[in-house]
Design an enzyme around this catalytic site. Structure first.
Site, mmCIF file in Angstrom:
data_model
loop_
_atom_site.group_PDB
_atom_site.id
_atom_site.type_symbol
_atom_site.label_atom_id
_atom_site.label_comp_id
_atom_site.label_asym_id
_atom_site.label_seq_id
_atom_site.Cartn_x
_atom_site.Cartn_y
_atom_site.Cartn_z
ATOM 1 N N HIS A 80 -87.228 40.738 9.426
ATOM 2 C CA HIS A 80 -86.342 41.027 8.297
ATOM 3 C C HIS A 80 -85.075 41.723 8.811
ATOM 4 O O HIS A 80 -84.939 42.937 8.696
ATOM 5 C CB HIS A 80 -87.105 41.899 7.300
ATOM 6 C CG HIS A 80 -86.340 42.332 6.100
ATOM 7 N ND1 HIS A 80 -85.210 41.685 5.644
ATOM 8 C CD2 HIS A 80 -86.544 43.386 5.242
ATOM 9 C CE1 HIS A 80 -84.765 42.311 4.563
ATOM 10 N NE2 HIS A 80 -85.546 43.345 4.308
ATOM 11 N N CYS B 238 -86.435 42.256 -2.949
ATOM 12 C CA CYS B 238 -86.239 43.644 -3.347
ATOM 13 C C CYS B 238 -85.129 44.241 -2.486
ATOM 14 O O CYS B 238 -84.798 43.721 -1.420
ATOM 15 C CB CYS B 238 -87.527 44.444 -3.194
ATOM 16 S SG CYS B 238 -88.138 44.578 -1.498
ATOM 17 N N CYS C 183 -80.606 44.782 1.552
ATOM 18 C CA CYS C 183 -81.386 43.593 1.912
ATOM 19 C C CYS C 183 -80.892 42.330 1.210
ATOM 20 O O CYS C 183 -81.128 41.226 1.689
ATOM 21 C CB CYS C 183 -82.859 43.785 1.571
ATOM 22 S SG CYS C 183 -83.588 45.266 2.275
ATOM 23 N N GLY D 23 -83.260 48.096 -1.242
ATOM 24 C CA GLY D 23 -83.275 49.550 -1.182
ATOM 25 C C GLY D 23 -82.337 50.170 -2.204
ATOM 26 O O GLY D 23 -81.280 49.631 -2.514
#
Length: 378
Positions: free
Chosen positions: A334, A364, A90, A366
């Site tokens: 997203h 944040c 991300c 993964g």
């Protein structure tokens, strides 16, 4: 050292995966159209670009090969422009900005295109052929844990109830609707030509969302869980790009900086609660900038899940009146590789528009990471 600035930002509309208007366009073509639009918008000379740094979370199939270099060709940039693809899930396109900032301060180029793309319609989460390391998967399976499971873990860890998550999700939808009605996205959205026509508007927001509707949704990840589709960011197709250059370059070429990069940081955290990653990364970035959170005027926190955002808000002590002024990923969507460029570009543009001094963009990631960028007014 040289000052680094963000001197332009634009993005495609963000639309729902599979059923949205961008599901019919290849991600390489989508990214190329956004890159071309960024150059038109800023007036930067293509021949001055050192590198096109492209973030993508699942770089395979139509997002495969070295996508950054291929987008150089598709966007019609000179062969002298290099291209690279980077993956921090991300945080990929925010990492692109960090990489460009470091290169500029090393006198290794003056102007960079930092972009990101994800077609979650055409390349699935985890890719087409995931192959976890057998020993790591057996001994440390949380390294591969699904994002929905990590969200439910945060529910248990922080005791954040469903009602609070739904309040946050409703506010994200409300802020996005109000911003759209006020034309607040007009200066960042660029039209995308697809085989099925021109796409000009975001497709993920649900302006009809009500608290009652959110309360009626079933849990999405655990039978007895509380995280729902309504309190999660949707699977999304989209691309975004920013122009990162030295402040000297912007002045010499008449470019209008949106913001100066003040500090950057990344941090690791436990994979099973990956959503808390922005806390450590933001604290590092604040320390490096010599600032406290109270000094920050604008905050863009990527909303992977409502519970994840709320946990970070609680841990950092974020004033929600400064947060995601035009809504966040729960409403907007997203597209993994593109979100970092979106929230950093958005934070920079809001800093200028709102005439504020400092902004924080953070996400944040993964696998248990966080990434953060602090911007200051020029």
């Amino acid at each position: 050292m040289k000052n680094v600035v963000i001197a332009g930002y634009c993005r495609s509309p963000f639309t729902p995966a599979k059923k949205g208007q961008l599901s019919g366009i290849r991600p390489d073509e989508l990214a190329a159209q956004v890159v071309k639009a960024l150059l038109r918008k800023t007036g930067a000379k293509p021949e001055d670009i050192e590198d096109l740094i492209l973030g993508c979370a699942f770089p395979e199939a139509e997002q495969g090969f070295n996508l950054g270099r291929l987008v150089v060709f598709l966007a019609g940039l000179p062969q002298s422009v290099a291209g690279t693809t980077i993956n921090r899930f991300c945080g990929s396109s925010m990492q692109a900005i960090h990489q460009a900032a470091g290169a500029i301060q090393l006198n290794a180029g003056e102007a960079f295109i930092c972009a990101g793309v994800e077609s979650m319609s055409r390349v699935p989460m985890t890719g087409f052929n995931p192959m976890p390391h057998p020993r790591l998967y057996q001994e440390y399976p949380q390294a591969y844990m699904s994002m929905g499971e990590t969200a439910e873990n945060l529910v248990e860890r922080y005791g954040i109830n469903r009602a609070d998550q739904e309040r946050f999700a409703f506010d994200s939808q409300r802020k996005t609707r109000e911003a759209g009605d006020a034309g607040q996205f007009d200066d960042e959205l660029i039209p995308i030509e697809t085989p099925d026509g021109t796409v000009t508007q975001d497709g993920c927001p649900r302006p009809e969302t009500t608290p009652e509707g959110l309360a009626g949704l079933r849990p999405a990840f655990r039978e007895n869980g509380v995280v729902t589709a309504g309190t999660s960011s949707p699977l999304t197709d989209g691309a975004a790009a920013v122009l990162v250059c030295s402040e000297d370059y912007a002045e010499r070429h008449g470019l209008e900086p949106l913001a100066r990069v003040k500090s950057i940081a990344v941090a690791g955290c436990a994979p099973e609660i990956m959503g808390i990653g922005p806390v450590a990364a933001s604290r590092k970035a604040l320390q490096r900038a010599g600032l406290a959170l109270e000094d920050i005027d604008i905050i863009e926190l990527n909303e992977a899940f409502a519970v994840q955002a709320l946990a970070c808000i609680r841990e950092l002590g974020i004033d929600e009146s400064k947060l995601n002024l035009h809504g966040g990923a729960i409403a907007l969507g997203h597209p993994l590789g593109a979100s970092g460029a979106r929230i950093t570009g958005k934070a920079a543009s809001l800093l200028k528009k709102e005439k504020k001094r400092y902004a924080l963009a953070t996400q944040c990631i993964g696998g248990g990471q966080g990434i953060a960028t602090i911007l200051e007014a020029v």
